[in-house]
Write a protein that holds these residues in place. Sequence first.
Motif, PDB file in Angstrom:
ATOM      1  N   ALA A  28       0.829  -1.208   0.000  1.00  0.00           N
ATOM      2  CA  ALA A  28       0.000   0.000   0.000  1.00  0.00           C
ATOM      3  C   ALA A  28       0.864   1.259   0.000  1.00  0.00           C
ATOM      4  N   LEU A  29       1.920   1.259   0.792  1.00  0.00           N
ATOM      5  CA  LEU A  29       2.832   2.405   0.812  1.00  0.00           C
ATOM      6  C   LEU A  29       3.471   2.605  -0.567  1.00  0.00           C
ATOM      7  N   THR A  30       3.917   1.492  -1.163  1.00  0.00           N
ATOM      8  CA  THR A  30       4.579   1.588  -2.462  1.00  0.00           C
ATOM      9  C   THR A  30       3.646   2.123  -3.530  1.00  0.00           C
ATOM     10  N   SER A  31       2.413   1.628  -3.536  1.00  0.00           N
ATOM     11  CA  SER A  31       1.448   2.061  -4.543  1.00  0.00           C
ATOM     12  C   SER A  31       1.241   3.572  -4.495  1.00  0.00           C
ATOM     13  N   THR A  33       3.254   5.812  -3.024  1.00  0.00           N
ATOM     14  CA  THR A  33       4.529   6.490  -3.272  1.00  0.00           C
ATOM     15  C   THR A  33       4.819   6.589  -4.760  1.00  0.00           C
ATOM     16  N   VAL A  34       4.572   5.508  -5.495  1.00  0.00           N
ATOM     17  CA  VAL A  34       4.818   5.510  -6.936  1.00  0.00           C
ATOM     18  C   VAL A  34       3.938   6.546  -7.627  1.00  0.00           C
ATOM     19  N   SER A  35       2.652   6.551  -7.312  1.00  0.00           N
ATOM     20  CA  SER A  35       1.727   7.472  -7.977  1.00  0.00           C
ATOM     21  C   SER A  35       2.066   8.931  -7.668  1.00  0.00           C
ATOM     22  N   VAL A  36       2.251   9.218  -6.385  1.00  0.00           N
ATOM     23  CA  VAL A  36       2.510  10.600  -5.988  1.00  0.00           C
ATOM     24  C   VAL A  36       3.862  11.070  -6.517  1.00  0.00           C
ATOM     25  N   THR A  37       4.870  10.215  -6.472  1.00  0.00           N
ATOM     26  CA  THR A  37       6.193  10.587  -6.983  1.00  0.00           C
ATOM     27  C   THR A  37       6.125  10.888  -8.471  1.00  0.00           C
ATOM     28  N   ALA A  38       5.404  10.043  -9.201  1.00  0.00           N
ATOM     29  CA  ALA A  38       5.312  10.233 -10.650  1.00  0.00           C
ATOM     30  C   ALA A  38       4.682  11.579 -10.991  1.00  0.00           C
ATOM     31  N   VAL A  39       3.583  11.915 -10.311  1.00  0.00           N
ATOM     32  CA  VAL A  39       2.839  13.125 -10.665  1.00  0.00           C
ATOM     33  C   VAL A  39       3.450  14.372 -10.030  1.00  0.00           C
ATOM     34  N   ALA A  40       3.682  14.306  -8.706  1.00  0.00           N
ATOM     35  CA  ALA A  40       4.095  15.512  -7.980  1.00  0.00           C
ATOM     36  C   ALA A  40       5.581  15.816  -8.103  1.00  0.00           C
ATOM     37  N   VAL A  41       6.410  14.793  -8.260  1.00  0.00           N
ATOM     38  CA  VAL A  41       7.857  15.013  -8.297  1.00  0.00           C
ATOM     39  C   VAL A  41       8.398  15.006  -9.727  1.00  0.00           C
ATOM     40  N   LEU A  42       7.933  14.030 -10.527  1.00  0.00           N
ATOM     41  CA  LEU A  42       8.477  13.872 -11.873  1.00  0.00           C
ATOM     42  C   LEU A  42       7.613  14.518 -12.951  1.00  0.00           C
ATOM     43  N   GLY A 157      -2.268   1.325   5.373  1.00  0.00           N
ATOM     44  CA  GLY A 157      -1.185   1.825   4.533  1.00  0.00           C
ATOM     45  C   GLY A 157      -1.646   2.914   3.587  1.00  0.00           C
ATOM     46  N   ALA A 158      -2.824   2.717   2.980  1.00  0.00           N
ATOM     47  CA  ALA A 158      -3.352   3.728   2.065  1.00  0.00           C
ATOM     48  C   ALA A 158      -3.683   5.025   2.789  1.00  0.00           C
ATOM     49  N   SER A 159      -4.094   4.920   4.056  1.00  0.00           N
ATOM     50  CA  SER A 159      -4.475   6.111   4.814  1.00  0.00           C
ATOM     51  C   SER A 159      -3.274   6.943   5.240  1.00  0.00           C
ATOM     52  N   VAL A 160      -2.182   6.284   5.620  1.00  0.00           N
ATOM     53  CA  VAL A 160      -1.035   7.022   6.171  1.00  0.00           C
ATOM     54  C   VAL A 160       0.006   7.364   5.116  1.00  0.00           C
ATOM     55  N   ALA A 161      -0.105   6.757   3.921  1.00  0.00           N
ATOM     56  CA  ALA A 161       0.949   6.948   2.923  1.00  0.00           C
ATOM     57  C   ALA A 161       1.073   8.409   2.494  1.00  0.00           C
ATOM     58  N   GLY A 162      -0.063   9.061   2.252  1.00  0.00           N
ATOM     59  CA  GLY A 162      -0.029  10.453   1.812  1.00  0.00           C
ATOM     60  C   GLY A 162       0.653  11.379   2.806  1.00  0.00           C
ATOM     61  N   PRO A 163       0.200  11.390   4.066  1.00  0.00           N
ATOM     62  CA  PRO A 163       0.873  12.236   5.056  1.00  0.00           C
ATOM     63  C   PRO A 163       2.351  11.894   5.244  1.00  0.00           C
ATOM     64  N   LEU A 164       2.686  10.599   5.221  1.00  0.00           N
ATOM     65  CA  LEU A 164       4.088  10.207   5.374  1.00  0.00           C
ATOM     66  C   LEU A 164       4.922  10.707   4.199  1.00  0.00           C
ATOM     67  N   PHE A 165       4.373  10.633   3.008  1.00  0.00           N
ATOM     68  CA  PHE A 165       5.105  11.109   1.834  1.00  0.00           C
ATOM     69  C   PHE A 165       5.355  12.610   1.932  1.00  0.00           C
ATOM     70  N   THR A 166       4.337  13.348   2.373  1.00  0.00           N
ATOM     71  CA  THR A 166       4.482  14.797   2.523  1.00  0.00           C
ATOM     72  C   THR A 166       5.572  15.132   3.533  1.00  0.00           C
ATOM     73  N   ALA A 167       5.640  14.349   4.608  1.00  0.00           N
ATOM     74  CA  ALA A 167       6.594  14.640   5.674  1.00  0.00           C
ATOM     75  C   ALA A 167       8.005  14.151   5.359  1.00  0.00           C
ATOM     76  N   ALA A 168       8.120  13.005   4.664  1.00  0.00           N
ATOM     77  CA  ALA A 168       9.435  12.375   4.514  1.00  0.00           C
ATOM     78  C   ALA A 168       9.999  12.434   3.095  1.00  0.00           C
ATOM     79  N   GLY A 169       9.156  12.447   2.079  1.00  0.00           N
ATOM     80  CA  GLY A 169       9.645  12.464   0.709  1.00  0.00           C
ATOM     81  C   GLY A 169       9.782  11.076   0.108  1.00  0.00           C
ATOM     82  N   ALA A 170      10.002  11.026  -1.201  1.00  0.00           N
ATOM     83  CA  ALA A 170       9.999   9.770  -1.937  1.00  0.00           C
ATOM     84  C   ALA A 170      11.112   8.826  -1.499  1.00  0.00           C
ATOM     85  N   ALA A 171      12.331   9.340  -1.342  1.00  0.00           N
ATOM     86  CA  ALA A 171      13.467   8.469  -1.024  1.00  0.00           C
ATOM     87  C   ALA A 171      13.272   7.742   0.293  1.00  0.00           C
ATOM     88  N   VAL A 172      12.828   8.451   1.308  1.00  0.00           N
ATOM     89  CA  VAL A 172      12.603   7.832   2.614  1.00  0.00           C
ATOM     90  C   VAL A 172      11.448   6.842   2.547  1.00  0.00           C
TER      91      VAL A 172
END
Length: 418
Positions: A28-31, A33-42, A157-172
């Motif tokens: 769930a975290l990976t799913s 992270t991949v989507s948000v990284t693709a759109v928001a970062v790349l 995992g789906a619920s916490v992934a967004g906030p964790l990504f905002t706080a930590a970033g793709a690499a973490v």
Amino acid sequence: MGDQLSTRQLSDLRRYTVAQVASTFGSALTSTTVSVTAVAVLGAGPREVSLMVAASAVPPLVLGPFAGVLLDRVSRPRRVLIVADLIAACAIAVCAVAAFARVLTVTTLIGLSLTLGVTGVARAGLYFSHLSTLGVRDVSTTRARLQSHSLLARSTGASVAGPLFTAAGAAVMFSCDVLTYLFSALCLAGLSTPDHRETARRGGIAGEFADGVRVLRDSAVLSALALYLLIGGAASGGVAAQRAVFLLDDIGIPVSAYGIPAVAATLSAAVGALAAPRILAAGISADRVLRVTVLAAAGCALALPLTAGGFPLALLIVCASTALPTFFGAIMNIALITVMGTDVGDRYFARVGALLGTGTTAANLVGALLGGVLGEHFGVRTGIWVFVLADLTAAVAFASVLARRAACASSRRQTAKA
């Protein structure tokens, strides 16, 4: 000695459950992270995102049926599960290193999606059938509990992934995902019971594939289930393709509130996942649970195209039309695993499951394309009506088959008593 064996089996089952929870949470975290990284970062657009979605769908769609044949041959399933976890961890580690080095690309993420799709096929085919190697006696109830933990882990995992990504970033985030898969592999490697199960007699791949089709075809319940999943999968894809336009344009829900129904669905799925094992443990048959939840989920989905009124009322209806089908769907999925395990057994579980999964995935893709056509020509509300009514019709037909089987079983019991 028996008590000691029972204690060991219980410890292994707990460790096995923890492994499943860890890897599902990581998925769930990976799913996300991949989507948000693709759109928001790349800066990926719809074309790139659709390629990532397609990459994850291709393995179960193309490899699923024949992978099921090979997985039913596996006599040491735990080793395959460990290898799948390690491959997933390595693929995600590549993305983590690339993200730290700022050389991550959309192509890399597509490769990751494809790799995880392949390992996901192996995990889906072996995780539940592997329970027999742990000495589990009540396989149906244990499968239900394992499935409920998986749904709960995925929802969390789906619920916490967004906030964790905002706080930590793709690499973490990618690094954390690697740890969940490594932890899962470590738990599996630490099981003390022998890694061995009985498998069906081997023949040619084509022959074993045909055997799986025969088992599916010869069972009235599984045949009806296959038809229901095909229609339901198409309906799900069709509604998903029109949902955003319907909510944002037709209903006028603000973008800021668009994610609220998804949160409601996540919470309701978690509640359903927790409730299902308790319902089955109370002595209610899996057939009956499946019959009721199939009808309830399809009936509640009718509320979506009925959505009307001002913003508060419309949002409430949308949340209900999303959360209630998800709640009943979580219970339905667990009952479905139990019914499949009873009807086909461990020897055909992967084959039949892969056939059903492949059909559902294909139907989902077809439904999404058809939904776009219907929404474009007749309006999205009408398009959604077409799909939810088709889903309800299929649910009624499937529930009727289950009801007839229950009536026949009751008649046989009464005859035996007489």
